[in-house]
Motif scaffolding. Structure first.
Motif, mmCIF file in Angstrom:
data_model
loop_
_atom_site.group_PDB
_atom_site.id
_atom_site.type_symbol
_atom_site.label_atom_id
_atom_site.label_comp_id
_atom_site.label_asym_id
_atom_site.label_seq_id
_atom_site.Cartn_x
_atom_site.Cartn_y
_atom_site.Cartn_z
ATOM 1 N N TRP A 113 0.826 -1.209 0.000
ATOM 2 C CA TRP A 113 0.000 0.000 0.000
ATOM 3 C C TRP A 113 0.856 1.253 0.000
ATOM 4 O O TRP A 113 2.064 1.206 0.241
ATOM 5 C CB TRP A 113 -0.937 0.003 1.208
ATOM 6 C CG TRP A 113 -0.241 -0.002 2.546
ATOM 7 C CD1 TRP A 113 0.162 1.064 3.293
ATOM 8 C CD2 TRP A 113 0.147 -1.170 3.296
ATOM 9 N NE1 TRP A 113 0.766 0.663 4.448
ATOM 10 C CE2 TRP A 113 0.769 -0.707 4.491
ATOM 11 C CE3 TRP A 113 0.025 -2.551 3.098
ATOM 12 C CZ2 TRP A 113 1.270 -1.574 5.453
ATOM 13 C CZ3 TRP A 113 0.523 -3.410 4.054
ATOM 14 C CH2 TRP A 113 1.141 -2.926 5.221
ATOM 15 N N PHE A 114 0.209 2.374 -0.264
ATOM 16 C CA PHE A 114 0.861 3.689 -0.245
ATOM 17 C C PHE A 114 0.819 4.281 1.158
ATOM 18 O O PHE A 114 -0.170 4.121 1.886
ATOM 19 C CB PHE A 114 0.135 4.640 -1.201
ATOM 20 C CG PHE A 114 0.452 6.098 -0.956
ATOM 21 C CD1 PHE A 114 1.609 6.668 -1.448
ATOM 22 C CD2 PHE A 114 -0.415 6.892 -0.203
ATOM 23 C CE1 PHE A 114 1.912 8.001 -1.199
ATOM 24 C CE2 PHE A 114 -0.127 8.228 0.048
ATOM 25 C CZ PHE A 114 1.040 8.783 -0.447
ATOM 26 N N CYS A 115 1.899 4.973 1.542
ATOM 27 C CA CYS A 115 1.879 5.738 2.781
ATOM 28 C C CYS A 115 2.763 6.979 2.635
ATOM 29 O O CYS A 115 3.620 7.052 1.743
ATOM 30 C CB CYS A 115 2.317 4.895 3.971
ATOM 31 S SG CYS A 115 4.054 4.396 3.946
ATOM 32 N N GLY A 116 2.533 7.962 3.488
ATOM 33 C CA GLY A 116 3.317 9.182 3.494
ATOM 34 C C GLY A 116 3.208 9.833 4.859
ATOM 35 O O GLY A 116 2.337 9.487 5.666
ATOM 36 N N GLU A 117 4.088 10.788 5.115
ATOM 37 C CA GLU A 117 4.152 11.420 6.430
ATOM 38 C C GLU A 117 3.514 12.810 6.414
ATOM 39 O O GLU A 117 3.759 13.603 5.504
ATOM 40 C CB GLU A 117 5.613 11.530 6.866
ATOM 41 C CG GLU A 117 5.798 12.105 8.262
ATOM 42 C CD GLU A 117 7.253 12.236 8.652
ATOM 43 O OE1 GLU A 117 7.529 12.819 9.729
ATOM 44 O OE2 GLU A 117 8.128 11.772 7.885
ATOM 45 N N LEU A 118 2.689 13.089 7.419
ATOM 46 C CA LEU A 118 2.153 14.427 7.641
ATOM 47 C C LEU A 118 2.999 15.106 8.712
ATOM 48 O O LEU A 118 3.353 14.482 9.721
ATOM 49 C CB LEU A 118 0.696 14.368 8.104
ATOM 50 C CG LEU A 118 -0.297 13.649 7.188
ATOM 51 C CD1 LEU A 118 -1.702 13.721 7.790
ATOM 52 C CD2 LEU A 118 -0.291 14.240 5.790
ATOM 53 N N THR A 119 3.324 16.370 8.501
ATOM 54 C CA THR A 119 4.167 17.084 9.459
ATOM 55 C C THR A 119 3.548 18.429 9.826
ATOM 56 O O THR A 119 2.578 18.879 9.221
ATOM 57 C CB THR A 119 5.575 17.318 8.882
ATOM 58 O OG1 THR A 119 5.472 18.128 7.691
ATOM 59 C CG2 THR A 119 6.266 16.015 8.547
ATOM 60 N N ASP A 120 4.158 19.064 10.836
ATOM 61 C CA ASP A 120 3.783 20.412 11.274
ATOM 62 C C ASP A 120 2.289 20.463 11.611
ATOM 63 O O ASP A 120 1.769 19.558 12.244
ATOM 64 C CB ASP A 120 4.175 21.439 10.205
ATOM 65 C CG ASP A 120 5.667 21.394 9.886
ATOM 66 O OD1 ASP A 120 6.449 21.146 10.815
ATOM 67 O OD2 ASP A 120 6.027 21.584 8.717
ATOM 68 N N LYS A 121 1.603 21.498 11.151
ATOM 69 C CA LYS A 121 0.199 21.682 11.527
ATOM 70 C C LYS A 121 -0.728 20.626 10.933
ATOM 71 O O LYS A 121 -1.883 20.495 11.347
ATOM 72 C CB LYS A 121 -0.275 23.078 11.113
ATOM 73 C CG LYS A 121 -0.382 23.288 9.601
ATOM 74 C CD LYS A 121 -0.952 24.662 9.280
ATOM 75 C CE LYS A 121 -1.143 24.847 7.783
ATOM 76 N NZ LYS A 121 -1.752 26.163 7.450
ATOM 77 N N TYR A 122 -0.230 19.880 9.936
ATOM 78 C CA TYR A 122 -1.071 18.882 9.274
ATOM 79 C C TYR A 122 -1.055 17.538 9.999
ATOM 80 O O TYR A 122 -1.849 16.653 9.677
ATOM 81 C CB TYR A 122 -0.608 18.690 7.828
ATOM 82 C CG TYR A 122 -0.672 19.952 7.013
ATOM 83 C CD1 TYR A 122 -1.879 20.390 6.472
ATOM 84 C CD2 TYR A 122 0.466 20.732 6.798
ATOM 85 C CE1 TYR A 122 -1.947 21.560 5.732
ATOM 86 C CE2 TYR A 122 0.406 21.902 6.060
ATOM 87 C CZ TYR A 122 -0.802 22.313 5.535
ATOM 88 O OH TYR A 122 -0.864 23.481 4.818
ATOM 89 N N ALA A 123 -0.152 17.359 10.946
ATOM 90 C CA ALA A 123 -0.021 16.079 11.637
ATOM 91 C C ALA A 123 -1.060 15.949 12.753
ATOM 92 O O ALA A 123 -0.741 15.895 13.937
ATOM 93 C CB ALA A 123 1.390 15.932 12.198
ATOM 94 N N THR A 124 -2.338 15.884 12.366
ATOM 95 C CA THR A 124 -3.436 15.813 13.331
ATOM 96 C C THR A 124 -4.534 14.886 12.813
ATOM 97 O O THR A 124 -4.637 14.633 11.606
ATOM 98 C CB THR A 124 -4.056 17.204 13.581
ATOM 99 O OG1 THR A 124 -4.692 17.656 12.372
ATOM 100 C CG2 THR A 124 -2.998 18.218 14.007
ATOM 101 N N ILE A 180 1.834 9.090 10.247
ATOM 102 C CA ILE A 180 1.796 8.463 8.925
ATOM 103 C C ILE A 180 0.351 8.293 8.464
ATOM 104 O O ILE A 180 -0.503 7.810 9.208
ATOM 105 C CB ILE A 180 2.490 7.085 8.955
ATOM 106 C CG1 ILE A 180 3.931 7.226 9.448
ATOM 107 C CG2 ILE A 180 2.452 6.443 7.572
ATOM 108 C CD1 ILE A 180 4.818 8.057 8.560
ATOM 109 N N VAL A 181 0.096 8.702 7.219
ATOM 110 C CA VAL A 181 -1.197 8.448 6.596
ATOM 111 C C VAL A 181 -0.984 7.372 5.542
ATOM 112 O O VAL A 181 0.051 7.354 4.853
ATOM 113 C CB VAL A 181 -1.782 9.735 5.966
ATOM 114 C CG1 VAL A 181 -0.887 10.290 4.869
ATOM 115 C CG2 VAL A 181 -3.179 9.478 5.408
ATOM 116 N N ARG A 182 -1.930 6.431 5.440
ATOM 117 C CA ARG A 182 -1.776 5.354 4.477
ATOM 118 C C ARG A 182 -3.088 5.134 3.725
ATOM 119 O O ARG A 182 -4.166 5.487 4.206
ATOM 120 C CB ARG A 182 -1.362 4.064 5.170
ATOM 121 C CG ARG A 182 -2.414 3.466 6.095
ATOM 122 C CD ARG A 182 -1.898 2.259 6.848
ATOM 123 N NE ARG A 182 -2.935 1.693 7.729
ATOM 124 C CZ ARG A 182 -2.691 0.761 8.631
ATOM 125 N NH1 ARG A 182 -1.462 0.274 8.792
ATOM 126 N NH2 ARG A 182 -3.679 0.289 9.378
#
Length: 341
Positions: free
Chosen positions: A186-197, A219-221
């Motif tokens: 599957w696909f995944c990616g990292e959310l950082t700063d103000k988006y990591a919620t 991590i969002v997947r």
């Protein structure tokens, strides 16, 4: 659930700029401009008619960079038109000489919402949509909504229309991983700063979720899966290509010296358009070119309004973005600006 990165040709398997035929097994091409590279690529491939339109698009591009904003949409659109013809000819997609898009204005107020664009059933834009696996069946959009759905100008849009929800969420380290215990990938990616919620996750469609097994990072997947079997790499890569094409519906990028990927949030009937940005840029530039040609006084009034910077940003940045996307789609390669630049 434990997972690991998928390696392909000694590199992490990740997302690609090309949609229909990405070449995951080839290195990124480092070029200051894709114009000459694609020209030589078409020459080697014997695509002489496509090469003619590609070089004509290059001339219109150069003219666009020199013209004032009220005139640049004319040559900008013909740059898009001829580059699209080069793509369609290369891919063997049939098309008529009609542009396949038209525009009109409603009301008397100078507003981007009053500028309408129709996707027709036949012509060059519908052929591009067909190639990308999208419909083109008399859909009508406002110029405002077309611009809203382009990541290249999302900051300018947010500052111009601050009441509209932010549409694009930046993703770091996008990649494809596989389970430690099964063949699921599957696909995944990292959310950082103000988006990591969790609030950010709630803005996405149900095709995405937070990976709670990762405590140090947010991590969002993707909830969608495909089958990756290292022992059958060719078939696995073909499955990933199909998965990747669906993924790119809401995973978009901005061309630049580094890879900038964005997830598009979900929503219904609030200006969100589920289309590739190439089709959106083509349609928006066509509308502006119509105004530049037939109602230049109306176009001039748009530059006297609060959205003048937004229009200026689109006219300036869209040609470079469009050509980068078309270049990747045409060749299957990814292009990046060399570090020396």
């Amino acid at each position: 659930m434990g997972f690991r990165d998928i390696k392909h040709n000694n590199m992490d398997l990740t997302v690609h700029k090309a949609i229909t035929e990405p070449r995951f097994n080839e290195k990124t091409v480092l070029v200051t401009s894709t114009w000459d590279y694609v020209d030589l690529w078409l020459k080697r491939a014997g695509k002489h008619e496509a090469r003619f339109f590609w070089n004509q698009a290059h001339s219109f591009y150069d003219a666009t960079m020199l013209l004032p904003k009220t005139s640049a949409p004319l040559t900008g659109y013909y740059c898009f038109l001829n580059a699209t013809k080069a793509l369609l000819l290369t891919k063997g997609v049939a098309f008529s000489d009609e542009h396949g898009v038209s525009g009109y204005t409603i009301g008397t107020q100078t507003s981007l919402s009053n500028e309408k664009v129709k996707f027709k059933r036949g012509g060059i834009l519908p052929a591009l949509c067909q190639h990308l696996g999208e419909p083109s069946d008399e859909e009508i959009y406002s110029l405002k909504d077309l611009l809203y759905n382009m990541p290249i100008i999302h900051r300018a849009f947010d500052l111009t229309y601050s009441a509209d929800p932010e549409l694009f969420i930046p993703i770091k380290n996008p990649k494809i991983v596989r389970s430690d215990t099964t063949h699921e990938a599957w696909f995944c990616g990292e959310l950082t700063d103000k988006y990591a919620t969790r609030r950010t996750i709630n803005k996405l469609s149900n095709l995405y979720e937070q990976d709670l097994s990762e405590e140090a990072k947010f991590i969002v997947r993707s909830t969608a899966r495909f089958n990756w079997r290292p022992s059958d790499r060719t078939a696995s890569l073909n499955r990933y290509k199909n998965y990747h094409k669906r993924l790119r519906t809401d995973l978009l990028y901005i061309n630049g010296p580094s890879r900038l990927w964005y997830l598009k949030r979900s929503g219904n009937n609030d200006g969100i358009i589920l289309r590739n940005t190439m089709a959106l840029m083509f349609a928006a530039m066509h509308k502006l070119s119509e105004m530049a040609r037939y109602t230049p006084d109306v176009l001039s009034k748009h530059f006297d309004c609060q959205h003048n910077w937004l229009l200026s940003e689109f006219i300036t940045s869209a040609p470079t973005q469009f050509i980068d996307e078309i270049s990747s789609e045409l060749t299957g390669h990814e292009f990046m600006i060399p570090g020396r630049n």
